[in-house]
Design an enzyme around this catalytic site. Structure first.
Site, mmCIF file in Angstrom:
data_model
loop_
_atom_site.group_PDB
_atom_site.id
_atom_site.type_symbol
_atom_site.label_atom_id
_atom_site.label_comp_id
_atom_site.label_asym_id
_atom_site.label_seq_id
_atom_site.Cartn_x
_atom_site.Cartn_y
_atom_site.Cartn_z
ATOM 1 N N LYS A 1 0.849 -1.189 0.000
ATOM 2 C CA LYS A 1 0.000 0.000 0.000
ATOM 3 C C LYS A 1 0.885 1.240 0.000
ATOM 4 C CE LYS A 1 -3.874 -2.250 0.238
ATOM 5 N NZ LYS A 1 -4.869 -2.217 -0.843
ATOM 6 N N HIS B 1 -10.354 -8.543 -8.141
ATOM 7 C CA HIS B 1 -10.164 -8.014 -6.783
ATOM 8 C C HIS B 1 -10.870 -8.923 -5.783
ATOM 9 C CE1 HIS B 1 -11.484 -5.414 -3.333
ATOM 10 N NE2 HIS B 1 -10.173 -5.299 -3.290
#
Ligand code: 0YR
Ligand code: MG
Length: 369
Positions: A173, A304
């Site tokens: 991230k 996803h």
């Protein structure tokens, strides 16, 4: 085969033993909001969507399923998946408030439950019902270790541990207040895992175009495999500009609620790795259509894992454009046949259905009112 009853559920499942964050979300529990469709046969169908475990909004999704969508499928044959999708989506009173957000997530949950029943009635895992290839390699890349609120050392340790387990890809991230921190963490992880492991970054929609270009121009130095959700989720134009401004491929799709939304990005050349989420885009039907669209543009599909992999694994084995899935193991103990990786590759599911059948104790352990 007829649907005789619709039950709804909300589960809040702890994500890890530590708090996790990306650039825009903080999560302690993953929300699993869905439906069990009972029928006049021995089979029940399970479907759900994925949330960040916020009870007030989870209740809205649950009530949308129970109050608005359930009456539309009661008495219907669940094997009529396409017909029922049309009914759910195009009933005027639903469509007026729907097409995205809560209604589309509720619809996705119901649609997945229909496919679960269809596959169970056919006595096949979903991927086989969809005509897939159970023998192909489906690679898993690890997301559960690259959190933004974790220290650089934690990132390095987790990435190393994932590689030792056999993963050939890890995702970090990014989206720190000072982007130089992100590049610093990225450099440390790249050095720790060596040159041959895929390294992805995900900004979760944090930046504007100037920031994304500035950071994006450095990603190639670390051989970043893709730059995920660099900017605002609906901004096709900025992603198209970014895609032409940097060397690193763009990935997105987890926030796209429709085939039309995916099409806008694909046609604009604004995405290179297409990441539809079956629990958001409207279920299995629209996911397959989005994957077909990607295939027609010769773009790879990497779903996803809003469902934390259960359905995604089925779809990866089902569709020729998809050979990789996001690996996040948080919900493994909830399912009868949890999605499993071995040496960095997903095992092919064998149990009939969509892989969504909850273990008998899941609602007892994780259910909330
Ligand atoms: C946790 N995957 C994602 C999770 C994930 C989010 O906030 O919801 O990071 O969905 O971006 O690629
Ligand atoms: Mg993401």
């Amino acid at each position: 085969m007829r649907i005789t009853r619709v039950e709804t559920f909300i589960l809040h499942v702890p994500v890890t033993n530590q708090q996790i964050a990306d650039s825009t979300h903080q999560v302690t529990h993953w929300g699993v909001v869905g439906a069990v469709l009972r029928t006049d046969t021995m089979w029940s169908g399970y479907g759900y969507t994925g949330t960040h475990g916020h009870l007030a909004t989870d209740r809205l999704i649950r009530d949308c399923i129970g109050e608005a969508l359930a009456p539309l499928v009661l008495g219907e044959d669940p094997r009529d998946t396409g017909l029922l999708w049309q009914k759910l989506y195009h009933t005027p009173s639903i469509r007026w408030v729907g097409r995205a957000g809560i209604v589309q997530m509720a619809l996705s949950a119901v649609e997945i439950a229909l496919w679960d029943l269809k596959a169970k009635a056919a006595e096949m895992p979903l991927w086989k019902l969809l005509g897939g290839d159970g023998g192909k390699p489906v690679e898993a890349y690890n997301t559960d270790g690259g959190w933004l609120n974790w220290s650089r050392q934690q990132l390095v340790d987790c990435a190393r541990a994932a590689v030792d387990e056999g993963f050939r890809g890890v995702k970090l991230k990014i989206g720190s207040p000072d982007p130089r921190d992100d590049l610093d963490r990225l450099a440390a992880v790249r050095e720790a895992i060596g040159p041959s492991v895929k390294l992805m970054v995900d900004a979760n929609g944090r930046w504007d175009l100037p920031a994304a270009i500035r950071v994006g121009r450095h990603l190639a130095e670390y051989d970043v495999y893709w730059f995920e959700e660099p900017m605002w989720f609906d901004d096709v134009g900025s992603h198209a500009v970014l895609a032409r401004s940097i060397a690193t491929p763009i990935a997105l799709g987890e926030q796209q609620y429709s085939l039309d939304a995916m099409r806008s990005f694909i046609e604009a050349g604004a995405v290179h790795f297409v990441q539809p989420d079956p629990t958001r885009i409207g279920g299995i039907g629209p996911w397959m259509q989005a994957a077909d669209l990607a295939l027609a543009h010769r773009l790879p599909v990497v779903g996803h894992a809003g469902d934390m992999m259960q359905v995604n694994v089925q779809l990866a084995f089902a569709h020729p454009a998809s050979a990789m899935v996001e690996y996040i193991p948080w919900l493994r103990t909830c399912f009868e046949e949890p999605a499993t990786q071995e040496g960095g590759f997903m095992k092919c599911p064998q149990v009939p259905g969509a892989g969504t059948t909850l273990r008998h104790d899941a609602i007892e352990r994780f259910g909330v009112a």
